[in-house]
Design an enzyme around this catalytic site. Structure first.
Site, PDB file in Angstrom:
ATOM      1  N   GLN A 145       2.763   9.851   1.755  1.00  0.00           N
ATOM      2  CA  GLN A 145       4.064   9.198   1.783  1.00  0.00           C
ATOM      3  C   GLN A 145       4.962   9.632   0.638  1.00  0.00           C
ATOM      4  O   GLN A 145       6.171   9.452   0.703  1.00  0.00           O
ATOM      5  CB  GLN A 145       3.910   7.672   1.763  1.00  0.00           C
ATOM      6  CG  GLN A 145       3.305   7.128   3.040  1.00  0.00           C
ATOM      7  CD  GLN A 145       3.205   5.632   2.983  1.00  0.00           C
ATOM      8  OE1 GLN A 145       2.243   5.077   2.458  1.00  0.00           O
ATOM      9  NE2 GLN A 145       4.222   4.962   3.519  1.00  0.00           N
TER      10      GLN A 145
ATOM     11  N   HIS B  71      -4.027   0.617   7.795  1.00  0.00           N
ATOM     12  CA  HIS B  71      -2.690   1.223   7.777  1.00  0.00           C
ATOM     13  C   HIS B  71      -2.666   2.419   6.828  1.00  0.00           C
ATOM     14  O   HIS B  71      -2.204   3.510   7.197  1.00  0.00           O
ATOM     15  CB  HIS B  71      -1.669   0.161   7.345  1.00  0.00           C
ATOM     16  CG  HIS B  71      -0.268   0.646   7.306  1.00  0.00           C
ATOM     17  ND1 HIS B  71       0.673   0.245   8.228  1.00  0.00           N
ATOM     18  CD2 HIS B  71       0.368   1.495   6.474  1.00  0.00           C
ATOM     19  CE1 HIS B  71       1.830   0.833   7.946  1.00  0.00           C
ATOM     20  NE2 HIS B  71       1.672   1.594   6.873  1.00  0.00           N
ATOM     21  N   GLU B  72      -3.162   2.228   5.605  1.00  0.00           N
ATOM     22  CA  GLU B  72      -3.133   3.323   4.630  1.00  0.00           C
ATOM     23  C   GLU B  72      -4.084   4.450   5.017  1.00  0.00           C
ATOM     24  O   GLU B  72      -3.761   5.624   4.849  1.00  0.00           O
ATOM     25  CB  GLU B  72      -3.439   2.794   3.220  1.00  0.00           C
ATOM     26  CG  GLU B  72      -2.446   1.765   2.718  1.00  0.00           C
ATOM     27  CD  GLU B  72      -0.979   2.154   2.865  1.00  0.00           C
ATOM     28  OE1 GLU B  72      -0.648   3.350   2.703  1.00  0.00           O
ATOM     29  OE2 GLU B  72      -0.161   1.269   3.147  1.00  0.00           O
TER      30      GLU B  72
ATOM     31  N   CYS C  91       6.267  -0.393   7.416  1.00  0.00           N
ATOM     32  CA  CYS C  91       5.812   0.817   6.735  1.00  0.00           C
ATOM     33  C   CYS C  91       6.940   1.351   5.861  1.00  0.00           C
ATOM     34  O   CYS C  91       8.095   1.415   6.299  1.00  0.00           O
ATOM     35  CB  CYS C  91       5.396   1.867   7.753  1.00  0.00           C
ATOM     36  SG  CYS C  91       4.791   3.398   7.033  1.00  0.00           S
ATOM     37  N   LEU C  92       6.610   1.751   4.650  1.00  0.00           N
ATOM     38  CA  LEU C  92       7.608   2.320   3.754  1.00  0.00           C
ATOM     39  C   LEU C  92       8.154   3.649   4.276  1.00  0.00           C
ATOM     40  O   LEU C  92       9.222   4.067   3.853  1.00  0.00           O
ATOM     41  CB  LEU C  92       7.019   2.494   2.349  1.00  0.00           C
ATOM     42  CG  LEU C  92       6.569   1.204   1.666  1.00  0.00           C
ATOM     43  CD1 LEU C  92       5.909   1.511   0.334  1.00  0.00           C
ATOM     44  CD2 LEU C  92       7.733   0.241   1.506  1.00  0.00           C
TER      45      LEU C  92
ATOM     46  N   GLY D 214       0.838  -1.185   0.000  1.00  0.00           N
ATOM     47  CA  GLY D 214       0.000   0.000   0.000  1.00  0.00           C
ATOM     48  C   GLY D 214       0.875   1.239   0.000  1.00  0.00           C
ATOM     49  O   GLY D 214       2.054   1.188   0.376  1.00  0.00           O
TER      50      GLY D 214
ATOM     51  N   HIS E 154      -2.514   6.852   7.399  1.00  0.00           N
ATOM     52  CA  HIS E 154      -1.624   7.830   6.771  1.00  0.00           C
ATOM     53  C   HIS E 154      -2.381   9.097   6.365  1.00  0.00           C
ATOM     54  O   HIS E 154      -1.832  10.200   6.442  1.00  0.00           O
ATOM     55  CB  HIS E 154      -0.949   7.239   5.522  1.00  0.00           C
ATOM     56  CG  HIS E 154       0.252   6.414   5.814  1.00  0.00           C
ATOM     57  ND1 HIS E 154       1.384   6.922   6.406  1.00  0.00           N
ATOM     58  CD2 HIS E 154       0.506   5.106   5.567  1.00  0.00           C
ATOM     59  CE1 HIS E 154       2.281   5.960   6.528  1.00  0.00           C
ATOM     60  NE2 HIS E 154       1.775   4.849   6.028  1.00  0.00           N
TER      61      HIS E 154
END
Length: 188
Positions: free
Chosen positions: A51, A141-142, A99-100, A46, A145
């Site tokens: 991000q 999670h997304e 997480c990226l 994702g 953000h």
């Protein structure tokens, strides 16, 4: 399409609520194409627009289940409903996520097992997704953000202390830091 730099913990775009998308323009379509390219290059399951430094309520997702069935899409201006959390501590093997924007680390985090997400797709058509398990985790999670929340913000005190040590060691936690998927070696 282009791979975009991914912002790291401490960048202001990651820590503030994102704005609604008022109109789906060619710029929005290009952003989404670039987000898919970036998510795939990372690789990730994702990617939210904040991000990549764009404070808009958009995220992409991709997942291939155990049977090899692909699940991929984009949600614009999502709304999220969750089942209540199960009590207890998260299982480190089954409930750890990464997480990226805090790359290379994974921590256990309890999430709701079932969610419904509504919003629109890239054509402006309504979308409603009911998922459970790992797909529900990706959606939560997304979505976080888009509200300026990183999963590490939800960790218990012991894991939060570890996060702070990792961030200090890697020099993270300041504005303007990013990494480029396919270029930067994060293990160096």
């Amino acid at each position: 399409m282009a791979v975009l730099p991914i912002r790291i913990m401490g960048d202001p775009a990651l820590h503030a609520p994102a704005a609604r998308v008022d109109e789906i323009t060619d710029d929005i379509r290009q952003l989404v194409a670039d987000m898919f390219e970036t998510m795939d290059a990372a690789p990730g399951v994702g990617l939210a627009a904040p991000q990549v430094g764009v404070s808009l309520r958009i995220y992409t997702y991709t997942y291939v289940d155990d049977e090899g069935a692909p699940w991929r899409g984009v949600i614009i201006n999502p709304e999220l409903w969750m089942t209540p959390l199960e009590p207890g501590a998260p299982d480190e093997d089954e409930e750890s996520e990464g997480c990226l924007s805090f790359p290379g680390e994974r921590f256990p985090l309890r999430r709701s097992d079932r969610v419904r997400v509504t919003g629109t797709d890239l054509e402006g058509a309504p979308v409603s997704i009911d998922v459970d398990g790992w797909r529900a985790r990706i959606m939560q999670h997304e979505f976080d953000h888009l509200d300026g929340i990183l999963y590490i913000d939800r960790l218990d005190d012991a894991d939060w202390k570890t996060v702070q040590k990792v961030a200090r060691k890697r020099g993270w936690g300041r504005p303007g830091q990013s990494w480029m998927p396919g270029v930067d070696d994060l293990d160096a």
